[in-house]
Design a protein around this motif. Structure first.
Motif, PDB file in Angstrom:
ATOM      1  N   ASN A  49       0.821  -1.221   0.000  1.00  0.00           N
ATOM      2  CA  ASN A  49       0.000   0.000   0.000  1.00  0.00           C
ATOM      3  C   ASN A  49       0.853   1.268   0.000  1.00  0.00           C
ATOM      4  OD1 ASN A  49       1.012  -0.174   2.561  1.00  0.00           O
ATOM      5  ND2 ASN A  49      -0.952   0.035   3.619  1.00  0.00           N
ATOM      6  N   ASP A  50       2.172   1.111  -0.077  1.00  0.00           N
ATOM      7  CA  ASP A  50       3.087   2.253  -0.143  1.00  0.00           C
ATOM      8  C   ASP A  50       4.344   1.843  -0.896  1.00  0.00           C
ATOM      9  OD1 ASP A  50       4.377   4.684   0.226  1.00  0.00           O
ATOM     10  OD2 ASP A  50       5.040   4.204   2.269  1.00  0.00           O
ATOM     11  N   MET A  51       4.171   1.428  -2.136  1.00  0.00           N
ATOM     12  CA  MET A  51       5.306   0.952  -2.909  1.00  0.00           C
ATOM     13  C   MET A  51       6.317   2.063  -3.150  1.00  0.00           C
ATOM     14  SD  MET A  51       3.388  -1.708  -5.534  1.00  0.00           S
ATOM     15  CE  MET A  51       4.910  -2.132  -6.386  1.00  0.00           C
ATOM     16  N   PRO A  56       5.660  -6.971  -7.490  1.00  0.00           N
ATOM     17  CA  PRO A  56       4.337  -6.615  -8.020  1.00  0.00           C
ATOM     18  C   PRO A  56       4.403  -5.475  -9.036  1.00  0.00           C
ATOM     19  CG  PRO A  56       4.410  -6.511  -5.601  1.00  0.00           C
ATOM     20  CD  PRO A  56       5.818  -6.605  -6.083  1.00  0.00           C
ATOM     21  N   ARG A  57       3.313  -5.312  -9.752  1.00  0.00           N
ATOM     22  CA  ARG A  57       3.151  -4.143 -10.604  1.00  0.00           C
ATOM     23  C   ARG A  57       2.859  -2.914  -9.737  1.00  0.00           C
ATOM     24  NH1 ARG A  57       2.367  -5.286 -15.954  1.00  0.00           N
ATOM     25  NH2 ARG A  57       2.367  -7.519 -16.389  1.00  0.00           N
ATOM     26  N   ASP A  58       3.011  -1.759 -10.318  1.00  0.00           N
ATOM     27  CA  ASP A  58       2.737  -0.514  -9.596  1.00  0.00           C
ATOM     28  C   ASP A  58       1.329  -0.567  -8.992  1.00  0.00           C
ATOM     29  OD1 ASP A  58       5.102  -0.007 -10.868  1.00  0.00           O
ATOM     30  OD2 ASP A  58       4.461   1.866 -11.811  1.00  0.00           O
ATOM     31  N   ARG A  59       1.240  -0.067  -7.746  1.00  0.00           N
ATOM     32  CA  ARG A  59      -0.036  -0.017  -7.000  1.00  0.00           C
ATOM     33  C   ARG A  59      -0.614  -1.425  -6.787  1.00  0.00           C
ATOM     34  NH1 ARG A  59      -3.803   4.014 -10.021  1.00  0.00           N
ATOM     35  NH2 ARG A  59      -5.164   3.510  -8.247  1.00  0.00           N
ATOM     36  N   ASP A  72      -2.087  -4.305 -18.588  1.00  0.00           N
ATOM     37  CA  ASP A  72      -1.677  -2.969 -19.002  1.00  0.00           C
ATOM     38  C   ASP A  72      -1.243  -2.091 -17.822  1.00  0.00           C
ATOM     39  OD1 ASP A  72      -4.160  -2.665 -17.848  1.00  0.00           O
ATOM     40  OD2 ASP A  72      -5.011  -1.449 -19.468  1.00  0.00           O
ATOM     41  N   ALA A  73      -1.205  -2.648 -16.607  1.00  0.00           N
ATOM     42  CA  ALA A  73      -0.766  -1.866 -15.448  1.00  0.00           C
ATOM     43  C   ALA A  73       0.732  -1.625 -15.535  1.00  0.00           C
ATOM     44  CB  ALA A  73      -1.104  -2.601 -14.155  1.00  0.00           C
ATOM     45  N   PRO A  74       1.203  -0.432 -15.178  1.00  0.00           N
ATOM     46  CA  PRO A  74       2.647  -0.148 -15.232  1.00  0.00           C
ATOM     47  C   PRO A  74       3.439  -1.079 -14.320  1.00  0.00           C
ATOM     48  CG  PRO A  74       1.366   1.854 -14.873  1.00  0.00           C
ATOM     49  CD  PRO A  74       0.418   0.712 -14.698  1.00  0.00           C
ATOM     50  N   SER A  75       4.730  -1.243 -14.635  1.00  0.00           N
ATOM     51  CA  SER A  75       5.602  -2.120 -13.840  1.00  0.00           C
ATOM     52  C   SER A  75       6.926  -1.420 -13.547  1.00  0.00           C
ATOM     53  CB  SER A  75       5.843  -3.436 -14.578  1.00  0.00           C
ATOM     54  OG  SER A  75       6.390  -3.188 -15.863  1.00  0.00           O
ATOM     55  N   THR A  76       6.863  -0.130 -13.235  1.00  0.00           N
ATOM     56  CA  THR A  76       8.066   0.680 -13.042  1.00  0.00           C
ATOM     57  C   THR A  76       8.961   0.118 -11.953  1.00  0.00           C
ATOM     58  OG1 THR A  76       6.699   2.583 -13.604  1.00  0.00           O
ATOM     59  CG2 THR A  76       8.891   3.023 -12.690  1.00  0.00           C
ATOM     60  N   GLN A 117      -4.418 -13.885 -10.425  1.00  0.00           N
ATOM     61  CA  GLN A 117      -3.886 -14.080 -11.776  1.00  0.00           C
ATOM     62  C   GLN A 117      -3.463 -12.733 -12.357  1.00  0.00           C
ATOM     63  OE1 GLN A 117      -4.023 -17.734 -13.099  1.00  0.00           O
ATOM     64  NE2 GLN A 117      -3.749 -17.373 -10.902  1.00  0.00           N
ATOM     65  N   GLY A 118      -2.149 -12.586 -12.585  1.00  0.00           N
ATOM     66  CA  GLY A 118      -1.591 -11.328 -13.060  1.00  0.00           C
ATOM     67  C   GLY A 118      -0.718 -10.635 -12.032  1.00  0.00           C
ATOM     68  N   TRP A 119      -0.583 -11.222 -10.831  1.00  0.00           N
ATOM     69  CA  TRP A 119       0.148 -10.570  -9.742  1.00  0.00           C
ATOM     70  C   TRP A 119       1.636 -10.420 -10.072  1.00  0.00           C
ATOM     71  CZ3 TRP A 119       0.662 -12.803  -4.085  1.00  0.00           C
ATOM     72  CH2 TRP A 119       1.028 -11.770  -3.221  1.00  0.00           C
ATOM     73  N   TYR A 120       2.281 -11.530 -10.377  1.00  0.00           N
ATOM     74  CA  TYR A 120       3.724 -11.499 -10.643  1.00  0.00           C
ATOM     75  C   TYR A 120       4.082 -11.888 -12.073  1.00  0.00           C
ATOM     76  CZ  TYR A 120       4.723 -10.965  -5.645  1.00  0.00           C
ATOM     77  OH  TYR A 120       4.807 -10.495  -4.366  1.00  0.00           O
ATOM     78  N   GLY A 121       3.104 -12.308 -12.860  1.00  0.00           N
ATOM     79  CA  GLY A 121       3.403 -12.785 -14.195  1.00  0.00           C
ATOM     80  C   GLY A 121       3.862 -11.690 -15.143  1.00  0.00           C
TER      81      GLY A 121
END
Length: 442
Positions: free
Chosen positions: A302-304, A341-344, A350-354, A414-418
């Motif tokens: 909750n605070d990446m 994880p992906r951002d947020r 399509d979620a960012p992965s900065t 599904q999609g958490w770390y993939g």
């Protein structure tokens, strides 16, 4: 689904195997250990790898699998410079929630259709000059694993992971009973003999003679128990299981490597001595470590933004500690699982992965630095390749009967770390790392 003639067929294949002392031509292309290095035909072997646990399911024939997708996924990975894949060669038909179906075995027999799926994967990997690491059971529930073996021999008793009635570390401590259950270990060893001694139905080559198999792995993330006190108490049984199983595999496949599948410190009560003991057996060829900053609380989901820098510092330190332990053992080291994880903490493709991109760069930089210095860290496998797979449901949860097959196992969103095929920045980082490793002179 289960072919009960499979057990007899496997025993017949083993009976036909030449005795260990009988002369046999040595094929080229096997990954070997040379001190703290891995080699192929005398040349250093360093690699960029991925986890694709579900590959054998894709390799199944008919509606249950998707061989066309498997070929496309392997082509994309090879094109990105990925040469090493860590795969599940196991799944026990289980009463546990979230355990995958179909399974490789039930209590009494093996699923030939899924084993043929694995045959197909290995044949396709060989065509692309890829190497496989195959794990043979699981500490966790998502593929049945050790808890399922125990349930088969103890009258059906088991604990579900994350059951509020049995909070952590109840699951891990119950699972530790596997190592002292002669009946459970015997069932597991029967499976080890059948799979390691199998002949590939696609290529006609014995698994033990296949250089596409780099290593057999005792389990995915085996650990002696949950808390440190029980870990220490269970060490004799745990180490005996490691040594005995590794020796068994070496007797069946002497040209192939054996590894534990351990997380390292986090799966060893944070004890350096236990990590060293876990990898000390002469039949364990290299050290393994896994890194999960989000799962371990280093990264606050909750605070990446506020915790990313510290989480990555801790991850770099974790790598350094395992490099030092590998040096002490004189064995190679592989970071064979690492995820972020992906951002947020979003799951959509399509979620960012900065933040993930930065974490991947850190792991890759550590491997490259070690390789340039002649150190023991020789490769890494990111968790995990999802490729064309997409979540089927709006809540991103796996449901019985799903066949989308993503890198996230059934117990996780599904999609958490993939890593999806559309993750261009992540794939560019993988390609850059592959090119940098290839440029290092022996």
């Amino acid at each position: 689904m289960i072919d009960r003639r499979m057990t007899l067929a496997s025993l017949a294949a083993l009976a036909a195997t030449p005795a260990l002392g009988q002369p046999r031509a040595t094929p080229r292309g096997f990954v070997a250990r040379d001190g703290a290095a891995l080699t192929i035909d005398g040349r250093p072997y360093r690699f960029v790898g991925a986890n694709v646990w579900y590959a054998a399911w894709l390799g199944m024939a008919g509606q249950a699998g998707d061989r066309a997708r498997l070929s496309r996924e392997l082509d994309v990975l090879a094109g990105d410079g990925v040469t090493n894949l860590r795969l599940a060669a196991c799944a026990e038909l289980s009463p546990l929630r979230n355990s995958v179906r179909p399974a490789f075995r039930d209590r009494d027999a093996f699923n030939e259709a899924l084993l043929v799926g694995l045959d197909h994967v290995l044949a396709e990997m060989a065509r692309r000059d890829m190497k496989a690491v195959l794990y043979l059971t699981n500490f966790w529930e998502w593929s049945g694993g050790m808890m399922t073996y125990l349930s088969w021999v103890n009258g059906g008793r088991y604990i579900n992971m994350n059951d509020p009635a049995h909070p952590w570390p109840a699951f891990a401590d119950f699972n530790a009973g596997f190592y002292v259950s002669d009946d459970a270990v015997a069932l597991y060893h029967d499976y080890v003999r059948a799979v390691v001694g199998r002949t590939n139905t696609v290529t006609g080559r014995r698994y033990a003679d296949d250089p596409a198999i780099m290593a057999w792995q005792l389990a995915n993330e085996p650990r002696a128990a949950g808390d440190l006190e029980k870990v220490r108490a269970n060490q004799p049984a745990f180490q005996a299981w490691i040594a005995g199983t590794a020796r068994l595999i070496k007797s069946l496949a002497p040209r192939q490597l054996v590894s534990t599948g351990s997380e390292g410190l986090k799966g060893s009560g944070e004890s350096r001595d236990i990590v060293l003991d876990t990898h000390r057996s002469p039949d364990i060829d290299y050290v393994t470590a896994h890194i999960w900053p989000g799962n371990w609380g280093w990264l606050k989901l909750n605070d990446m933004g506020g915790t990313d820098a510290e989480a990555r510092r801790l991850a770099r330190d974790y790598i350094d500690q395992h490099v030092a332990m590998a040096e002490a053992l004189g064995k190679p080291l592989v970071i064979e699982e690492f995820g972020y994880p992906r951002d947020r903490n979003r799951y959509e493709p399509d979620a960012p992965s900065t933040y993930r991109e930065g974490f991947y760069r850190d792991v890759h930089a550590a491997v490259l630095d070690s390789v340039r210095k002649g150190g023991p860290l020789v490769g890494s496998n990111f968790w995990a390749w999802s490729g064309e797979g997409r979540p089927r449901h709006a809540d991103h949860r796996f449901r019985a009967g799903d066949d989308a097959w993503l890198g996230d196992p059934p117990h996780e969103p599904q999609g958490w770390y993939g890593v999806f095929d559309t993750d261009e920045a992540l794939r560019a980082e993988v390609r850059a790392h592959a090119a940098a490793l290839a440029a290092v002179r022996a």
